[in-house]
Write an enzyme that holds these catalytic residues in place. Structure first.
Site, PDB file in Angstrom:
ATOM      1  N   ASP A   5      -9.106   1.954   9.458  1.00 26.51           N
ATOM      2  CA  ASP A   5      -9.570   2.645   7.869  1.00 26.51           C
ATOM      3  C   ASP A   5     -10.419   1.329   7.266  1.00 26.51           C
ATOM      4  OD1 ASP A   5      -9.931   3.963   5.693  1.00 26.51           O
ATOM      5  OD2 ASP A   5      -7.606   4.319   5.531  1.00 26.51           O
TER       6      ASP A   5
HETATM    7  C1  BGC Z   1      -9.291   5.861   2.966  1.00 24.31           C
HETATM    8  C2  BGC Z   1      -9.780   7.019   4.216  1.00 24.31           C
HETATM    9  C3  BGC Z   1     -11.272   7.315   4.277  1.00 24.31           C
HETATM   10  C4  BGC Z   1     -11.967   5.982   4.402  1.00 24.31           C
HETATM   11  C5  BGC Z   1     -13.366   6.227   4.330  1.00 24.31           C
HETATM   12  C6  BGC Z   1     -10.215   4.937   3.011  1.00 24.31           C
HETATM   13  O1  BGC Z   1     -10.095   4.048   1.986  1.00 24.31           O
HETATM   14  O2  BGC Z   1      -8.235   5.343   3.217  1.00 24.31           O
HETATM   15  O3  BGC Z   1      -8.956   8.047   4.437  1.00 24.31           O
HETATM   16  O4  BGC Z   1     -11.442   8.130   5.152  1.00 24.31           O
HETATM   17  O5  BGC Z   1     -11.736   5.167   3.215  1.00 24.31           O
HETATM   18  O6  BGC Z   1     -14.009   6.793   3.091  1.00 24.31           O
END
Ligand code: BGC
Length: 753
Positions: A277
């Site tokens: 993530d």
């Molecule tokens: C979130 C993800 C997301 C990613 C990209 C993160 O902060 O937890 O679910 O896909 O950002 O934007």
């Protein structure tokens, strides 16, 4: 060298086509042979252009093979330029994955995933994802970070909005539909985008619903509850998985070899790739697992994270390989998995996105229709005393439309709407006016500036409008910003002065209907008795207004069912339908009014069961609950056999009749229980559902095939087991249905006899 050195298939097509992409293996191997260690590591890194124009920020990295994917670039010309740099100006010409959070629609916003889940309709969920993929792919996006399949039992958690609710079976069925919708039949089609099941694993169990907080999930619960939706997505061919931010049993998910190696690769043979993530690799140091970025990179890569999102700790991988800390085989395996998806997407043959303006127009029309249908099917009628709904336009001359969310085209879109266009959004008041025209007088008084306002100075004029009108419809709930990532709440009552507004409007002495737009279940105990009806609309997306109007005026009957339990008070959380029975389960005797407890009551005089002294032991609204404008009667529940052998099936059937006066859909739900087992099992578990449309007076037999595999659970010896014996089965319109029967699962020996 450029990508055209790579052999093209004669028809120029790539794709999954059921072979999981193995025909690309040779081309991947030949690429790997040509790649330097730095170029390989580049494929494992995802760049983001937060600090300026993407070609300027990322250009050099692309030219020297320093990144293989990008996130958050959604302008078609810019994406094409980035692809051109990667393909024409880098040594090996490897095209880019272009990622974006396409979570519930793109420009056309569908209901939030939790709302979509309330439709209990995989077809509409698939259509919604397909429409989103069509819009997003037209800008060059070829990879989305959805579906989120985190089981969510805590409405305080802001990301419950993005989830498919509390149930593993429902989540799995709908997540698979989303994967199918995003990826289409052929990942190489120009309008297909790769999906990403997230967040592996357990993110939804964050302590007290605080986003990013620690999770503690025993392995048995992980296996039985949290992991199955991921496995279903994998079986459906999901291209990628994303790790969770949180730590689980002391080990952050992003460095969790148990999850990423043992479960994912060894047990499940998953061949897609895993992305971290956003910044979750350097955060391993914040967690206290590693001392610095280098250590974090090693921990993540060794555990099996194939790609780093947004940050650049993976720069350390070269040194880690050179110093013998990490094997080059581990790097090759990661790069292979990433390249495989790029081949499957057909990017080596067609990295560019055409100007498809004409196509986009058709897409938009279809997306609107889908958004409207999805919104209609997602709304849940929680309460409808004296059949105050639907409104009878023959008998009603005027309606007071009151509340902060009656005309809030932006707020109704919900969380994750980077690309959502509020100008395309139709609010409730617009939808109602469009439907009733001049035939009904609408008195619209917002009464509050936002859902959080505490200023009550406009309440008098709202009350005056309510007095003058035949009925009031209150549009309450939460603004978009109050749910979503990092937007958890400790108090999930209606914010601001909304409860007071309800009480004031009640004073008009006219019927009051509440339409609630929110990103989570709210605790409604303090208003539920002051309104005659509640239509729960979630954040319904672009076409929320027309859907609400159709439901209020009975053009459509509500048919959504709750995908998550609604607590009475926050202190009941976690409260979910598929709980364990425990040794002292509560029952009708477990109701105490705290004010009525005699002074110095003897310790055991209040009963000895699992309940709170200051609230009812049941939720306010149960999982699966949802009323209709018609009446459905369930009858004649039967099984095709009294016994079922291991490996065999039987059919569970019920006669469903529409005994009311209007045509409507009903979501028929099937629940099972294994009442005696070697591990305690949930009181009920959803194992089937069907959305059925019936005309007034029509009867239909609804049948579910039940295979003995559906009776399995993860047992004490760490494997899936089915245990012979008695099983209970219930069918009905909510998890509280009492229409049940039983059957026996025979042991192999009993079957032979
Ligand atoms: C979130 C993800 C997301 C990613 C990209 C993160 O902060 O937890 O679910 O896909 O950002 O934007």
């Amino acid at each position: 060298m450029s990508s055209n050195l790579i052999e093209k298939k004669p028809d120029g097509r790539e794709g999954r086509d059921g072979d999981r992409g193995h025909h690309h293996d040779q081309r991947i191997a030949s690429l790997l042979e040509q790649m330097s260690l730095e170029e390989k590591i580049g494929q494992m890194m995802l760049g983001q252009p937060d600090e300026g124009p993407a070609p300027e920020v990322l250009g050099d990295l692309l030219r020297n093979g320093g990144i293989g994917s990008v996130i958050n670039v959604i302008d078609r010309d810019t994406v094409n330029e980035l692809q051109r740099i990667a393909v024409e100006e880098s040594r090996l010409g490897i095209p880019l994955l272009v990622g974006r959070d396409v979570i519930h629609g793109f420009q056309t916003v569908m209901p939030i995933p939790l709302g979509q889940a309330a439709s209990f309709n995989p077809d509409i969920v698939r259509d919604a994802a397909r429409a989103a993929a069509e819009e997003a792919s037209a800008t060059g996006v070829n990879w989305t970070y959805a579906p989120m399949v985190d089981i969510s039992r805590d409405p305080r958690w802001g990301r419950i909005a993005e989830s498919l609710g509390e149930d593993p079976f429902l989540t799995a069925e709908l997540a698979v539909a989303m994967v199918e919708g995003f990826q289409g039949k052929n990942l190489a089609a120009p309008d297909a985008i790769a999906a990403c099941a997230k967040h592996f694993a357990g993110y939804g169990a964050s302590e007290s619903g605080r986003d990013y907080a620690t999770t503690n999930i025993p392995e048995n619960e992980l296996r039985n509850v949290y992991l199955p939706p991921f496995k279903s997505c994998i079986d459906a061919g999901v291209a990628s998985l994303m790790t969770s931010f949180s730590d689980i049993d002391g080990l952050p998910a992003t460095a969790n070899g148990f999850l990423l190696k043992q479960v994912l690769r060894e047990e499940w043979d998953y061949e897609g790739f895993v992305v971290s993530d956003w910044a979750s690799i350097p955060e391993l140091t914040t967690h206290g697992l590693t001392a610095d970025d280098r250590g974090a990179a090693l921990a993540a890569a060794a555990a099996g994270v194939d790609m780093e999102m947004a940050t650049d700790t993976y720069r350390h991988l070269a040194d880690l390989v050179n110093s013998g800390k990490l094997s080059v085989e581990a790097i090759d395996a990661a790069v292979t998995r990433i390249l495989r998806i790029k081949f499957q997407l057909g990017l080596f043959d067609q990295p560019y996105t055409d100007a498809r303006d004409e196509r986009a127009k058709d897409v938009r029309g279809r997306a609107f229709e889908i958004a409207r249908k999805a919104a209609t099917q997602s709304m849940v009628l929680l309460k409808n005393d004296d059949e105050v709904l639907p409104l009878d336009s023959e008998r009603i001359a005027s309606v007071a439309v009151i509340g902060p969310l009656a005309d809030a085209p932006y707020e109704q879109l919900g969380t994750w709407i980077f690309d959502g266009d509020p100008d395309l959004s139709v609010s409730a008041v617009q939808g109602i006016r469009a439907l009733v025209g001049d035939s009904i007088q609408i008195r619209h008084v917002p009464a509050m500036e936002t859902s959080r306002s505490r200023d009550t100075s406009a309440f008098d004029s709202a009350l005056a409008a309510a007095r003058e009108s035949d009925i009031s419809i209150l549009f309450l709930g939460e603004e978009s910003i109050l749910s979503g990532e990092a937007h958890s709440r400790a108090d999930i009552d209606l914010p601001g002065a909304q409860a007071e507004l309800v009480r004031r409007i009640r004073q008009a002495g006219k019927p009051v209907v509440a339409v609630i737009l929110a990103g989570r279940p709210l605790t409604l105990s303090n208003i539920v008795d002051d309104v005659d009806a509640i239509l729960y609309a979630w954040h319904p997306g672009s076409m929320g207004g027309p859907a609400i109007a159709d439901l209020l005026f009975g053009i459509e009957s509500p048919s959504g069912k709750l995908p998550v339990t609604f607590p009475r008070v926050v202190g009941q959380i976690p409260i979910y339908y598929n709980q364990k029975r425990g040794g002292k389960p509560p029952g009708p005797d477990s109701i105490v009014h705290i004010d009525d407890i005699p002074v110095r009551a003897p310790q055991t005089s209040l009963g000895m069961t699992a309940f709170h002294l200051d609230t009812h032991y049941t939720p306010l609204f149960a999982f699966g609950h949802g009323l209709s404008y018609t009446r459905f009667e369930y009858d004649n529940l039967r099984t095709s056999a009294a016994t079922i052998p291991i490996g065999g099936s039987l059919t569970v059937s019920v006669d469903l009749k529409n005994t009311g006066r209007i045509a409507a859909d009903e979501v028929v739900q099937l629940y099972l229980c294994d009442p005696v087992a070697s591990l305690t099992r949930p009181v009920r578990e959803l194992k089937g559902f069907k959305r059925v449309h019936l005309e007034p007076g029509q009867m239909q037999t609804v049948a579910f095939d039940l295979h003995s595999d559906m009776l399995k659970f993860w047992g004490r010896n760490n494997e899936w087991i089915v245990e012979p014996g008695l099983f209970q089965v219930w069918v009905g319109g909510s998890s509280e249905t009492s229409l049940g029967t039983e059957f026996q699962l025979l042991s192999d020996r009993e079957s032979d006899d």
